[in-house]
Design an enzyme around this catalytic site. Structure first.
Site, PDB file in Angstrom:
ATOM      1  N   GLY A   1       0.833  -1.194   0.000  1.00  0.00           N
ATOM      2  CA  GLY A   1       0.000   0.000   0.000  1.00  0.00           C
ATOM      3  C   GLY A   1       0.862   1.235   0.000  1.00  0.00           C
ATOM      4  N   GLY A   2       0.225   2.374   0.080  1.00  0.00           N
ATOM      5  CA  GLY A   2       0.947   3.620   0.072  1.00  0.00           C
ATOM      6  C   GLY A   2       1.952   3.704   1.191  1.00  0.00           C
TER       7      GLY A   2
ATOM      8  N   GLY B   1       3.508   1.210   2.738  1.00  0.00           N
ATOM      9  CA  GLY B   1       4.593   0.244   2.653  1.00  0.00           C
ATOM     10  C   GLY B   1       4.032  -1.137   2.405  1.00  0.00           C
TER      11      GLY B   1
ATOM     12  N   VAL C   1       3.016  -5.167   3.436  1.00  0.00           N
ATOM     13  CA  VAL C   1       2.481  -5.971   4.530  1.00  0.00           C
ATOM     14  C   VAL C   1       2.957  -7.402   4.344  1.00  0.00           C
ATOM     15  CG1 VAL C   1       0.412  -6.704   5.744  1.00  0.00           C
ATOM     16  CG2 VAL C   1       0.430  -4.513   4.544  1.00  0.00           C
TER      17      VAL C   1
ATOM     18  N   ASP D   1     -12.650   4.818   4.892  1.00  0.00           N
ATOM     19  CA  ASP D   1     -12.293   3.991   3.741  1.00  0.00           C
ATOM     20  C   ASP D   1     -12.931   2.609   3.852  1.00  0.00           C
ATOM     21  OD1 ASP D   1     -11.196   3.483   1.318  1.00  0.00           O
ATOM     22  OD2 ASP D   1      -9.125   3.296   2.010  1.00  0.00           O
TER      23      ASP D   1
END
Ligand SMILES: *[C@@H]1O[C@H](CO)[C@@H](O)[C@H](O)[C@H]1NC(C)=O
Ligand SMILES: *[C@@H]1O[C@H](CO)[C@@H](O)[C@H](O)[C@H]1NC(C)=O
Ligand SMILES: *[C@@H]1O[C@H](CO)[C@@H](O)[C@H](O)[C@H]1NC(C)=O
Ligand SMILES: *[C@@H]1O[C@H](CO)[C@@H](O)[C@H](O)[C@H]1NC(C)=O
Ligand SMILES: *[C@@H]1O[C@H](CO)[C@@H](O)[C@H](O)[C@H]1NC(C)=O
Ligand SMILES: *[C@@H]1O[C@H](CO)[C@@H](O)[C@H](O)[C@H]1NC(C)=O
Length: 832
Positions: free
Chosen positions: A510-511, A513, A515, A625
């Site tokens: 994701g933005g 970093g 996972v 979100d």
């Protein structure tokens, strides 16, 4: 041995009312009932017939000395306690069973008066299939004179084929005796439920070679239950002797006939009499009443105990109104536990199993229930029943540290005890091997759908409790932090857990970093989110997120296990959700399609998580979100909202956020928010409405490959909903399986969520209520229709061809990327 006092129990001489009816649904494969000192069969008042052991063709009996029988018929009644079998040498009973697996073994002892032998002073050991049950046992140490019933669960099988071998060995020059023996097969599945260790770690199953000994079986708030009241001839004692502060609890009871056993749960778990009574908080429903109800049970130190708790909500008038915490030995066992979230009904039986280590120097198991801190509703907590069983130790003993016996050849089997594996430190090689194995397993079986656990086991007796240890039930300060709170993890542990951030373990990007999936030293499988160290901006969010997350605990929110900020790293470690994002279960993967009921349950779970975010904490939190990739499910399809990793932003920061770009995901965005740039909880409600439609149609929120009017699922679904024809665009997998009324309720709920203006939309609490209603409608229809034609269900014909259905043509790549991501900006609405 000093341990007899605590965990031996008195056997009840049940009143001899022979006319009583036995309701037994349990018909065991193997059932050997022996009265060892008798020459003829004896019928007990509970209807069971005990046959003589001597000369019994079904049982092998051998001894290296004479077997003597003594009896005392002075009482005028013969039962298994009026006679005994005695020997000066080893006596071996061999039971050839038809079933492999766990068997109950019940031993009856009573030192019958006799001129020749002094049974009271006899000292002997008892071993069954290599497990030491009693070591140097003597009645003289008990300082009492009641019959004694010991109950065990022992495995038959493995190297011993289908035999249960029971050996009684007198100590130097003494004798061994026994009055009665029961060997009864445990119905399959009764023990296969997984247990949760305390302190909490991943659940596991107890291997079958581990033997159990029943130590306590208690009916909270109710009377003693005799074998006649239990399909498995168990005895349940009253909890009064164990209550630490009797005035803290008040007994409640309902008509036992009203207790429901959810599908898949057997009556054998526990009689309805157990579930029909409970202890609740005295003065419950008085506002600001904050204390625990506590019970103390004395146990032998140095053993691991199996603790089964029985719950049944007989005090609430509505679902989800009773939420409480459960502690075992001051450690959190269940947090914000809501029985009805498991049973979906009131007055329905539910049980859950734990294991707890009682370390050396500690002699008790303290069980507590109490209201959670984060609640504004009326505090209450209940417990209906409790069973505590000792597990055999790595030396295969249930009585002290003594490894087996001289007569059962072969060295004691070490290393085979699961607790050893779970609780001991593993060498790093072993750990790595384990991690790889676990990862392989998880990847190969991403979704193991295990339905409700099977029932419990068996029978047993009463107990002499001594509750001298008083623990104040007032609000003593909590010195033990809840285990669920995030803890600081050393970077080295994270490196080890993720195999040095092995790329093959990446489960999302994701933005913020990447996972990774990983496994901590304690065996807990986790999702590790590693922030991009170059991003300075992330630091504030990282810190505030940890701070906020500590206050947010809910079973429908993915929780933070720990974090690491060593070496400029920003790493957050979350609980791992084996089932992955909800979206994967709807379309674009080969996972089996979810049933309507499963979809409803997942939506309800997610709604509960959001409802909590909005109302549970001191400040309301907006997720911002909500989408199907941010709703994760575990292996049992329990839903949790992820990416709630919030920032409690200061006013200035907050302002900038509000005035800058509208955040959120394409297709889920609240049009009102877009227009007015004002964020409220109702924006989440809108997004949730989109999720509901996505769940119904099993297609992406936005699918640009479709004809223009169909691109946006919310618009397309609303088009049909307004005409009352939502069934037309139902996921084809569901056609014929959805109750019309349930669908109507669902459609109306989604419609309200998708209302144009925020103030027209319902609060999450209402959404939740309506979804639960939709679930009830569906369940009611399943119960009533079953074999009839599915008149109530959406008819099969008239399925609109939906182009591109199931084909994962997605525009919001970003959402996939953050599938396990747990960051998002949540905002404090007060700042808007
Ligand atoms: C049996 O007696 C012997 C000799 O008196 C003694 O050394 C041993 O410890 C005794 N064993 C038990 C189990 O008491
Ligand atoms: C329930 O509570 C009442 C009043 O405290 C008491 O008299 C009664 O014995 C209790 N019943 C049980 C089964 O414990
Ligand atoms: C237990 O069974 C006995 C005999 O069947 C019955 O009289 C009694 O009411 C039952 N009690 C409970 C609490 O189940
Ligand atoms: C459990 O008990 C064993 C035996 O006393 C002990 O060695 C071990 O450290 C304990 N483990 C935990 C997690 O408490
Ligand atoms: C639990 O806490 C109480 C009060 O702090 C303490 O007295 C007791 O020993 C603790 N029990 C255990 C098993 O840790
Ligand atoms: C209940 O007991 C637990 C564990 O002993 C403790 O942490 C908690 O603070 C207690 N709750 C109340 C309200 O006293």
């Amino acid at each position: 041995m000093g341990n007899q006092n605590g965990w031996f129990f008195t056997c009840l001489f049940c009143a001899l009312s022979v006319q009583s009816v036995v309701y037994s649904s349990f018909n065991p494969v193997d059932s050997f009932l022996l009265s060892c000192g008798e020459s003829k069969s004896i019928e007990l008042d509970d209807g069971r017939v005990f046959e003589p052991a001597i000369g019994n063709s079904k049982v092998g009996l051998s001894s290296n000395s004479h077997i003597v029988v003594v009896s005392n018929t002075e009482l005028g009644v013969s039962n298994i306690y009026t006679s005994a079998q005695i020997s000066t040498g080893n006596t071996v009973y061999t039971f050839s069973t038809r079933q492999i697996g766990r068997h109950w073994l019940r031993l009856h002892f009573y030192p019958v008066e006799n001129s020749q032998y002094n049974l009271k002073s006899a000292v002997f050991s008892v071993v069954a299939n290599g497990i030491t049950l009693l070591h140097g046992f003597s009645f003289s140490k008990l300082r009492r004179n009641n019959p004694l019933l010991k109950e065990y669960v022992v495995e038959v099988g493995g190297s011993r084929s289908r035999k249960l071998v029971l050996t009684l060995s007198p100590w130097n020059g003494s004798i061994a005796f026994i009055n009665g023996i029961e060997v009864v097969s445990v119905p399959s599945g009764i023990f296969t439920s997984s247990v949760v260790p305390i302190p909490s770690a991943s659940a596991f199953e107890i291997p079958t070679h581990v033997a159990f000994e029943t130590v306590y079986r208690v009916n909270m708030g109710g009377p003693v239950l005799t074998p006649k009241n239990d399909t498995l001839w168990r005895i349940w004692e009253s909890d009064q002797p164990f209550l630490v502060n009797a005035v803290s609890a008040r007994n409640v009871s309902v008509d036992p006939g009203s207790i429901k056993y959810p599908a898949g749960e057997s009556v054998d778990i526990g009689p309805n009499w157990v579930y029909a009574t409970a202890q609740e908080m005295a003065d419950a429903n008085v506002n600001d009443q904050k204390f625990n109800i506590s019970w103390v049970f004395h146990v032998e130190q140095g053993f691991t105990y199996f603790v089964r708790m029985h719950f049944c909500d007989i005090v609430s008038i509505a679902l989800d109104t009773l939420v409480f915490n459960v502690y075992i030995n001051n450690q959190s066992a269940l947090e914000s536990f809501d029985i009805s979230s498991k049973t979906m009904a009131l007055s329905a039986a539910y049980f859950i199993d734990f294991v707890v280590n009682v370390s050396m120097g500690s002699y008790q198991i303290l069980v507590q229930v109490g209201p959670p801190n984060l609640r504004n509703s009326q505090p209450n907590a209940i417990l209906n029943g409790l069973e505590i069983m000792k597990l055999s130790n790595p030396s295969d003993s249930l009585d002290g540290k003594f490894a087996a016996n001289p007569f059962d050849s072969g060295p004691p089997k070490r290393e085979k005890h699961v607790m050893l594996i779970i609780f001991s430190c593993l060498g790093s090689f072993a750990l790595l091997a384990l991690i790889s194995a676990a990862i392989l397993l998880y990847f190969c079986h991403p979704k193991k759908t295990k339905q409700r656990r099977p029932p419990a086991w068996l029978p047993l007796p009463t107990h002499i409790g001594n509750t001298e240890t008083k623990v104040s039930t007032g609000s003593y300060a909590s010195t033990t932090p809840s285990l669920n709170l995030g803890r600081i993890l050393p970077f080295s542990e994270i490196l080890e857990a993720t195999n040095n951030f092995d790329e093959s373990l990446v489960i999302g990007v994701g933005g913020f970093g990447k996972v990774y999936k990983g496994m901590l030293e304690n065996g807990v499988v986790v999702a590790v989110k590693r922030g991009n160290p170059s991003s300075h901006q992330g630091l504030v969010e990282f810190k505030t997120e940890i701070e906020m997350l500590s206050k947010l605990r809910h079973r429908h929110l993915v929780s933070l296990i720990g974090y690491c900020e060593e070496l400029n790293e920003m790493i957050l470690v979350y609980e791992f959700m084996a089932g992955g994002p909800l979206r994967k279960h709807l379309y674009g993967s080969d996972l089996p399609p979810l049933t309507w009921k499963q979809r409803l349950e997942i939506c309800i779970g997610a709604a509960k998580g959001l409802h909590y975010l909005h109302t549970g904490a001191a400040d309301s939190i907006i997720h911002r979100d909500v989408k199907t990739t941010n709703i994760l499910v575990d292996e049992y399809l329990n839903a949790k909202v992820a990416d709630f990793g919030l920032s409690k932003l200061g006013p200035t920061l907050d302002q900038t956020h509000v005035s800058t770009a509208v955040k959120g995901s394409f297709g889920y965005l609240d049009p009102d928010y877009f227009r007015r740039q004002q964020l409220t909880e109702k924006s989440d409600v809108y997004s949730f409405g989109v999720v509901l439609m996505e769940v119904l149609c099993a297609r992406p929120a936005i699918n640009p490959a479709l004809p223009r009017e169909q691109v946006n699922v919310a618009e397309w679904a609303m088009h049909w909903q307004r005409q009352g024809k939502l069934g037309q665009i139902l996921d084809p997998h569901l056609v014929g399986f959805v109750n019309v009324n349930s669908l109507r309720k669902f459609g109306e709920t989604a419609e309200k969520c998708l209302a144009e203006y925020g103030n027209e939309r319902p609060a999450m609490g209402d959404v939740l209520w309506n979804l639960e209603y939709a679930l009830q409608l569906q369940e009611a229809s399943i119960e009533t229709v079953e074999d009839e034609n599915s008149a109530n269900c959406i008819p099969v014909p008239h399925v609109m061809p939906v182009d591109g259905y199931g084909v994962d043509i997605v525009s919001d790549h970003e959402s996939d990327a953050t599938s396990t991501g747990v960051f998002s900006q949540l905002m404090n609405p007060k700042g808007r």
